[in-house]
Scaffold this motif. Structure first.
Motif, PDB file in Angstrom:
ATOM      1  N   ARG A 165       0.296  11.019  -1.976  1.00 54.29           N
ATOM      2  CA  ARG A 165       0.423  12.549  -1.356  1.00 54.29           C
ATOM      3  C   ARG A 165      -0.091  13.585  -2.045  1.00 54.29           C
ATOM      4  O   ARG A 165      -0.479  14.680  -1.409  1.00 54.29           O
ATOM      5  CB  ARG A 165       2.116  12.412  -1.526  1.00 54.29           C
ATOM      6  CG  ARG A 165       2.661  13.567  -0.698  1.00 54.29           C
ATOM      7  CD  ARG A 165       3.984  13.754  -0.826  1.00 54.29           C
ATOM      8  NE  ARG A 165       4.664  12.734   0.287  1.00 54.29           N
ATOM      9  CZ  ARG A 165       5.889  12.751   0.627  1.00 54.29           C
ATOM     10  NH1 ARG A 165       6.825  13.109  -0.455  1.00 54.29           N
ATOM     11  NH2 ARG A 165       6.121  11.682   1.442  1.00 54.29           N
ATOM     12  N   ARG A 200       0.508   5.662   0.059  1.00 60.99           N
ATOM     13  CA  ARG A 200      -0.165   6.564   0.480  1.00 60.99           C
ATOM     14  C   ARG A 200      -0.060   7.726  -0.842  1.00 60.99           C
ATOM     15  O   ARG A 200       0.910   8.152  -1.328  1.00 60.99           O
ATOM     16  CB  ARG A 200      -0.134   7.485   1.565  1.00 60.99           C
ATOM     17  CG  ARG A 200      -0.800   8.576   2.200  1.00 60.99           C
ATOM     18  CD  ARG A 200      -0.272   8.758   3.478  1.00 60.99           C
ATOM     19  NE  ARG A 200       1.222   9.460   3.673  1.00 60.99           N
ATOM     20  CZ  ARG A 200       1.771  10.274   3.188  1.00 60.99           C
ATOM     21  NH1 ARG A 200       1.154  11.171   2.677  1.00 60.99           N
ATOM     22  NH2 ARG A 200       3.005  10.355   3.506  1.00 60.99           N
ATOM     23  N   GLY A 226      -4.289  11.644   0.070  1.00 61.23           N
ATOM     24  CA  GLY A 226      -4.587  10.905   1.501  1.00 61.23           C
ATOM     25  C   GLY A 226      -5.218   9.728   1.194  1.00 61.23           C
ATOM     26  O   GLY A 226      -5.288   8.810   2.099  1.00 61.23           O
ATOM     27  N   ASP A 227      -5.553   9.293   0.143  1.00 57.52           N
ATOM     28  CA  ASP A 227      -5.825   7.875  -0.324  1.00 57.52           C
ATOM     29  C   ASP A 227      -4.985   6.834  -0.228  1.00 57.52           C
ATOM     30  O   ASP A 227      -3.815   7.514  -0.183  1.00 57.52           O
ATOM     31  CB  ASP A 227      -6.817   7.803  -1.723  1.00 57.52           C
ATOM     32  CG  ASP A 227      -8.260   8.473  -1.730  1.00 57.52           C
ATOM     33  OD1 ASP A 227      -8.604   8.691  -0.823  1.00 57.52           O
ATOM     34  OD2 ASP A 227      -8.638   8.812  -2.843  1.00 57.52           O
ATOM     35  N   THR A 228      -5.376   5.638  -0.196  1.00 57.58           N
ATOM     36  CA  THR A 228      -4.330   4.575  -0.301  1.00 57.58           C
ATOM     37  C   THR A 228      -4.391   3.691  -1.611  1.00 57.58           C
ATOM     38  O   THR A 228      -5.661   3.567  -1.980  1.00 57.58           O
ATOM     39  CB  THR A 228      -4.195   3.405   0.779  1.00 57.58           C
ATOM     40  OG1 THR A 228      -4.232   4.494   2.234  1.00 57.58           O
ATOM     41  CG2 THR A 228      -3.325   2.793   0.815  1.00 57.58           C
ATOM     42  N   PRO A 263       3.767   4.731   3.533  1.00 60.45           N
ATOM     43  CA  PRO A 263       2.962   5.219   4.756  1.00 60.45           C
ATOM     44  C   PRO A 263       4.074   5.376   5.929  1.00 60.45           C
ATOM     45  O   PRO A 263       3.870   6.260   6.850  1.00 60.45           O
ATOM     46  CB  PRO A 263       1.955   4.406   4.995  1.00 60.45           C
ATOM     47  CG  PRO A 263       1.555   3.619   3.683  1.00 60.45           C
ATOM     48  CD  PRO A 263       3.007   3.592   2.927  1.00 60.45           C
ATOM     49  N   SER A 296       0.836  -1.263  -0.038  1.00 57.04           N
ATOM     50  CA  SER A 296       0.045  -0.159  -0.167  1.00 57.04           C
ATOM     51  C   SER A 296       0.881   1.191  -0.312  1.00 57.04           C
ATOM     52  O   SER A 296       1.856   1.191   0.755  1.00 57.04           O
ATOM     53  CB  SER A 296      -0.804  -0.034   1.165  1.00 57.04           C
ATOM     54  OG  SER A 296      -1.880  -0.798   1.215  1.00 57.04           O
TER      55      SER A 296
END
Length: 192
Positions: free
Chosen positions: A65, A63, A145-147, A82, A61
């Protein structure tokens, strides 16, 4: 004829590697074409693969940015670990993005477009495709902010920067094929 011999050698080497990895051996003797081949364990005990599973085979995973709107139908997605660990890749490589949409898993490859020397982040560029499920979803829905789950980085279309090796490169691409060339160009320009 030379091409046929080369392909046959590659096939034979791939079979040998696969058998070795699984802890199996090729049976002794010659086989007639079309005859069944039975492969047995080297010491009749259940063996583990000789090579442990690579972490690249399991999605990780990253992140999101930042999402940069490059054009009306393309975005660049800045990704980071992350835990803040560096992201290592060679210019020209790609990530396979794993997305679940409506209960189904989809995998699509997107080239890295950032320079390979930015250790704390990597950037992929995604162009909208007519009827494309994943590219359109990423262009419409993805936000900072999503992964994202990814496999890789992967690929052999790479250049290794080496200041001691003087050379001229001609990079030619069309359409979205320009993305890995952006990574190569940015990396090489930063090395000078």
């Amino acid at each position: 004829m030379a091409l046929f011999r080369t392909l046959n050698t590659l096939r034979r080497d791939a079979v040998q590697l696969a058998l070795h990895t699984l802890g199996l051996r090729r049976p002794a003797g010659k086989f007639k074409p079309g005859a069944p081949r039975i492969f047995g364990a080297e010491d009749r005990a259940v063996r583990r693969p000789a090579v442990p599973p690579q972490p690249l085979l399991l999605p990780s995973s990253l992140r999101v940015r930042e999402v940069i709107r490059e054009t009306s139908d393309a975005i660049s997605v800045v990704l980071a670990n992350p835990d803040g660990q560096p992201i290592h890749f060679r210019p020209g490589m790609f990530y396979t993005v794993v997305v679940n949409l409506d209960g189904r898993e989809y995998r699509r490859a997107y080239s890295l477009s950032s320079a390979a020397h930015h250790g704390d982040q990597a950037m992929i560029t995604v162009k909208r495709v007519s009827g494309g499920l994943v590219s359109n979803w990423l262009n419409d829905q993805l936000k900072a902010g999503d992964t994202l789950r990814v496999l890789g980085p992967s690929g052999n279309f790479t250049v290794t920067p080496d200041a001691a090796m003087a050379r001229n490169l001609l990079l030619v691409a069309g359409g979205s094929g320009i993305t890995p060339l952006m990574s190569i160009t940015r990396t090489l320009l930063e090395c000078e």
